[in-house]
Structure formats: structure tokens, C-alpha cells
Design an enzyme around this catalytic site. Structure first.
Site, PDB file in Angstrom:
ATOM      1  N   HIS A 195       0.832  -1.205   0.000  1.00  0.00           N
ATOM      2  CA  HIS A 195       0.000   0.000   0.000  1.00  0.00           C
ATOM      3  C   HIS A 195       0.866   1.254   0.000  1.00  0.00           C
ATOM      4  CE1 HIS A 195      -3.766  -2.077   0.412  1.00  0.00           C
ATOM      5  NE2 HIS A 195      -3.384  -2.696   1.498  1.00  0.00           N
ATOM      6  N   GLU A 419      -3.350 -12.298 -15.254  1.00  0.00           N
ATOM      7  CA  GLU A 419      -2.763 -12.158 -13.923  1.00  0.00           C
ATOM      8  C   GLU A 419      -2.132 -13.444 -13.431  1.00  0.00           C
ATOM      9  OE1 GLU A 419      -5.598  -9.349 -11.457  1.00  0.00           O
ATOM     10  OE2 GLU A 419      -6.775 -10.697 -12.724  1.00  0.00           O
ATOM     11  N   ASN A 442       0.922  -6.755 -10.965  1.00  0.00           N
ATOM     12  CA  ASN A 442       1.055  -7.050  -9.532  1.00  0.00           C
ATOM     13  C   ASN A 442       0.802  -8.532  -9.257  1.00  0.00           C
ATOM     14  OD1 ASN A 442       1.308  -4.302  -9.453  1.00  0.00           O
ATOM     15  ND2 ASN A 442      -0.524  -3.936  -8.253  1.00  0.00           N
ATOM     16  N   CYS A 490      -1.994  -2.777 -16.978  1.00  0.00           N
ATOM     17  CA  CYS A 490      -2.660  -1.871 -16.036  1.00  0.00           C
ATOM     18  C   CYS A 490      -2.154  -2.057 -14.619  1.00  0.00           C
ATOM     19  CB  CYS A 490      -4.177  -2.062 -16.078  1.00  0.00           C
ATOM     20  SG  CYS A 490      -4.725  -3.714 -15.602  1.00  0.00           S
TER      21      CYS A 490
END
Length: 565
Positions: A195, A419, A442, A490
Site C-alpha cells: 500500500h 494475472e 502485480n 494496467c
């Protein structure tokens, strides 16, 4: 690790948000001291009244976090809303109230012990659930501080700007950072997709995480120069170094709304958007469209799914900001770090590998059907070019079923997120069915490296620059070439200018990022030819580690140092 040279101390970590800044260190006010373990309520105490105070203060904390979420935008709003949801969860309150009634614990001590018990349970589950331990501790600290009328733990208050130093930062604290005060961030823990990293990039704050010796080597009030690209914090920099950093930070780059390489090869530079206010900021920043519209904001902090009419209203606000431009809407990505009680099972032993993303529609197809209905109605009411994609797609069959569902609602541009490795390796047949693919770097990094992307101890593995991850991107682009379908990115990697060059060289046609990153990525691409992008990408693929790949790429891109990136 740190090295000392000529009385200079340089603390090294992982650079996660580029830029250079110099200021004095202010240490984060972390966990508050635990209340007295031996303290108990007296024989005349009203136990029900004492138990009720826990509910009162938990509600107060939840309301404060919700208010902060309402005034924030983008990732910050989403993180604050999630933390508010945790503060409002009745589990902590009920367990704490039981300790008051049964053991005569003081309310503050009862909350502390209840939170510790819940944290221990989450830690034992591992994976994503273990990462929620910090969130529980953050809520615990806030409720106990409220009960004891103590200053709320969090970001220090200083009259002058500072470098924020912390062991780690809770999501809610990170979301409340003020770029006017926080010149840079250094944490001892955390990784590239934490985060802290995500919010620092979105706010344009230079940041270094995973700097294990930071707390020892960077005393409070020490002057340090933080380099968020190199991943270093230098103690007592020279006046010349400070002046150079300030000159770079004073530069204001703008994006003209057209991403391109130096020889005119078009690269769509799009924005990631998490709620309507973020869409307006993305449009103002010149984004060519939206490459990732996260729809979770409609569903968070709710006991049941929002109605179709409510969804339509919210989606239209985002679409209205981009008339005539592409907006890629991701269907609900619930599960793992975004549990939703009406849809997901929070007791899963390994949520990262559980029922998340598109998989939630297997047992609850009506929720996806309602969302597609809402997206179609919003698209019909606005002028944006609406594309739709599903998260966590792993097979060709899932692709076929999702594309068919979209077609049933009149949504013709249906794509998938890549992903997981299976989707990358099957990109050819998948893109024979889907209109496009968007790589979520990610999660692709997490699953390729078998390393929880939120676990600080595995931060060194959570690096998109790793050649194994880059080869997954290459394989996805190869499938796109075979089927003549566009492949975008993205994930957070798109916001890093050095990584962006490599991604373009591998065949990626669009990059979606936080609006603040658009100008930096555009500037580096405009200084690099498409042929150079391809050459640099191939060079990165020859490396044997992420560190080696990054060094090779940066060595071929002097523009990064010139721009302070």
C-alpha cells in the site's frame, strides 16, 4: 544493507516511487503502548455500560475513517473505506465486550486482547489473511486511543516538510499522507506492491521500502536525501546534492494527451481509476482514456450488492469524464485482499489462490449478470467507448463464457486480465475469443514468483523486472500478435518509466497508471525510439535477476537520471 564512505551513511532498500527529495527525518508514531494487563473494573462498575463504550468508540473510529475516505480519491479512498469496514466489523467489538462482561477487563485492555487474538488467527492463516494483521492492529490502536482520549497514532505533525520514517505504514495512514508535508518516505518493511508503494506513486512522493537498517541508521531529525529510483537514503547530503534534488523536484512536466516514442510509435497512456473523483483528475491530467476502472468502490463496506440503478449512476460519472475515449471497466474483483461478506468466504485457508475475481461468479452468477446489465446501461447513456474485462481469468473456457455473457448484454469489446501464468501461456487461444488482454503485473508477478505481493519479507521477489515475469509479458504479447489483438498493462509496473520502456519493447500497446505518472512515462518514451525500446527489452530478457535487468535497462536510458527518475 548500508555502507559508510567518508563518514556518509547510505541506507539501501527498494525504490518504489521515483524522485529525489531532501528533508529532516520524522519518525512515524506507531503502535500505542498496551494498556495495563492487570487493570480490572471495580466491583461497583456497570459492566454493560463499560461494554457499550467499546461499541461507541469503534463506531466513532469507523465514522472518522469513512469521512476521510469520502474526502479522498483513487487508491486512498479505497484503502480508507476498507479500513473503515474493518473498524465497523462487529467481531472485534463483540469479543472485547465479552472480556469486559466475563473477565472485568477495562474496555481498552479488552479491545487490545481481542485484537491480538484476531491478529493471531489471521497470521496463522498466512497469505493475504496474514497481511490483514497490520490492519487489525491499526484499528486496535485507533479504538484504544479513542477510549483513553490519547492522540490518534499516525503521521507526525511538523511545521516544516519532512522525510517520513517508519517500520511500516498501515493502509489508512498511508492514505492520509499530505504531499505538501511528506517530502519522501522510507520504511524498514514493505515491498514494491505494498500500500505504501502504491499510494506514494499516486501522490508523487519519492519512496524507499524494505530498508532494513533505516530505523537504526536514520535518527530522528537527521537530514537525509532520498532517491526513490535508486532506493537509497543518504545521511547529511552536500548542499550541491540538496540543491540538485530541489531543482529536479521543482520541474513540472505535463502530458499533452498523446503517448508516443521519439519516432512516432503510438503508445496509449491511460489512467487507473478507482471512483468518480479519480476520473475527473485523470481527465485533467490528459489521460487518453481509462485502462482500468475498478468497480469495487460500489461494493465495499456493504452487507449486500448495490442495486443496478445505483451502479448505473456511479459508472456514468466515470464514463462522462471521457466522452469519445476508451474506458476499460473491470468487473468486480472481490476476494483475497478485498473480502465481501455477501460474495466471498473469509475462512478460505489461502484466499490468494481461492475464489476471487471472475471465480466468484461460479456460485453467484446473478451478481455478475447484474453488473454487466448496469455497465451496458451506463454505456448506452454516455459517449465513452466502453470495454469490459474480467479479473483472474485462467482458462480458455472462462474466457468463452465471459465473452458470451458480455455479448448477451450488448457489450462487444470483452477482454480478460492476464494475472496468472496459465493465462499468459494460453494467450493465443484466449485472445482468439477475447477482444483484448490487459496484464495485471502485480498479481502476475505474485503468481509467477510464488511470493505474496503484500508480504514484506518477500519484497525482493515481488519485482516485475524479474526476467521470469518479463517472459510472461512477452508470451502474452506473442499471443496478441498471433490473433491481432491489443495487449495492455494496467499493473503498477506501467507507472515506472524504466519498466514502461521494456513493456513497450515487448509489444505492449497501452499503459495504464496513476494520473501523476503520465507525464514522467510520456517524457521517457518521447526520448526513446521504438527500436531502442525493443533492443532494451531484449537486453532485459537476457538478465538472470531483477537487479541485473534493472541495471542493464537504466544503463541504456540516461534520460532517467537527467529527469531525476
Amino acid at each position: 544493507m548500508s555502507t559508510e564512505n567518508l563518514h556518509r551513511t547510505i541506507v539501501r532498500g527498494i525504490g518504489v516511487s521515483p524522485g529525489r527529495a531532501a528533508a529532516r527525518v520524522a519518525q512515524f508514531a506507531g503502535d500505542i503502548p498496551p494498556p495495563d494487563a492487570d487493570a480490572q473494573l471495580g466491583p461497583d462498575a456497570d459492566l454493560e455500560e463499560a461494554a457499550a463504550t467499546i461499541q461507541t468508540h469503534a463506531v466513532k473510529v469507523a465514522e472518522e475513517l469513512t469521512s476521510a475516505a469520502d474526502s479522498a480519491s483513487g487508491d486512498a479512498a479505497e484503502i480508507l473505506a476498507t479500513t473503515a469496514q474493518m473498524a465497523a466489523d462487529p467481531t472485534l467489538v463483540q469479543v472485547a465486550q465479552g472480556k469486559v462482561r466475563d473477565q472485568r477487563k477495562t474496555p481498552a485492555r479488552a479491545v487490545w486482547e481481542a485484537a491480538d487474538g484476531i491478529a493471531d488467527q489471521l497470521a496463522a492463516l498466512g497469505g493475504y489473511m496474514a497481511e490483514r494483521v497490520r490492519d487489525v492492529q491499526d484499528v486496535r490502536n485507533r479504538v484504544v486511543a479513542s477510549l483513553l482520549d490519547l492522540p490518534m497514532p499516525g503521521i507526525p505533525h511538523r511545521p516544516e516538510p519532512f522525510v517520513l520514517l517508519a517500520q511500516d505504514l498501515a493502509p489508512a495512514d498511508t492514505a492520509l499522507l499530505d504531499p505538501a508535508k511528506v517530502r519522501a518516505i522510507v520504511t524498514a518493511e514493505g515491498g514494491p506492491t505494498s500500500h505504501t508503494a502504491i499510494l506514494a506513486r499516486s501522490l508523487g512522493i519519492p519512496a524507499v521500502v524494505g530498508a532494513a537498517e533505516a530505523l537504526e541508521k536514520l535518527p530522528d531529525d537527521t537530514l537525509v536525501l532520498v532517491d526513490g529510483a535508486a532506493g537509497t537514503a543518504t545521511v547529511d547530503p552536500t548542499e550541491e546534492e540538496v540543491a540538485a534534488a530541489e531543482a529536479l523536484s521543482a520541474q513540472v512536466r505535463t502530458f499533452d494527451g498523446q503517448g508516443r516514442t521519439s519516432d512516432g510509435h503510438h503508445v496509449e497512456l491511460l489512467a487507473n481509476v478507482g471512483e468518480p473523483a479519480g476520473a475527473r483528475k485523470a481527465a485533467e491530467a490528459g489521460a487518453e482514456g481509462v485502462g482500468l476502472f475498478r468497480t469495487e468502490f460500489c461494493f465495499l463496506d456493504r452487507a449486500e450488492e448495490p442495486g443496478i440503478a445505483e451502479q448505473v449512476k456511479e459508472y456514468r460519472k466515470v464514463l462522462a469524464a471521457f466522452p469519445g475515449k476508451k474506458v476499460v471497466v473491470r468487473t468486480l474483483d472481490a476476494g483475497a485482499d478485498k473480502p465481501m461478506p455477501f460474495l466471498t468466504d473469509t475462512a478460505e485457508p489461502n484466499p490468494a489462490l481461492g475464489v476471487r475475481g471472475l471465480r466468484t461468479s461460479w456460485r453467484n452468477p446473478k451478481i455478475l449478470d447484474n453488473q454487466l446489465t448496469a455497465i451496458a446501461e451506463a454505456a448506452a447513456a454516455e459517449d465513452a467507448e466502453v470495454w469490459v474485462m474480467a479479473p483472474m481469468v485462467a482458462t480458455v473456457q472462462e474466457t468463452e463464457e465471459f465473452v458470451a455473457s458480455c455479448a448477451k448484454h450488448g457489450l462487444q469489446h470483452a477482454g480478460v486480465m492476464v494475472e496468472v501464468p496459465s493465462a499468459a501461456l494460453l494467450s493465443g487461444p484466449i485472445l482468439a475469443r477475447a477482444a483484448f488482454a490487459s496484464i495485471g503485473t502485480n498479481d502476475l508477478t505474485q503468481y509467477t514468483m510464488a511470493a505474496d505481493r503484500l508480504l514484506g519479507s518477500l519484497a525482493s521477489l515481488s519485482d516485475t523486472f524479474h526476467p521470469a515475469v518479463l517472459r510472461m509479458v512477452q508470451e502474452t504479447c506473442r499471443g496478441g500478435d498471433q490473433q491481432r489483438r491489443p495487449v495492455g498493462v494496467c499493473g503498477e509496473a506501467a507507472a515506472d518509466p524504466a519498466t514502461a520502456v521494456v513493456l513497450v519493447g515487448l509489444g505492449v500497446s497501452s499503459l495504464s497508471m496513476s494520473p501523476r505518472s503520465l507525464a514522467d512515462v510520456a517524457a521517457v518514451l518521447e526520448a526513446t525510439s521504438y527500436a531502442q525500446c525493443q533492443e532494451i527489452a531484449q537486453l532485459a530478457l537476457t538478465a538472470e535477476s531483477a537487479e541485473h535487468a534493472r541495471a542493464l535497462v537504466r544503463g541504456r536510458l540516461p534520460i532517467l537520471d537527467e529527469l531525476g527518475l
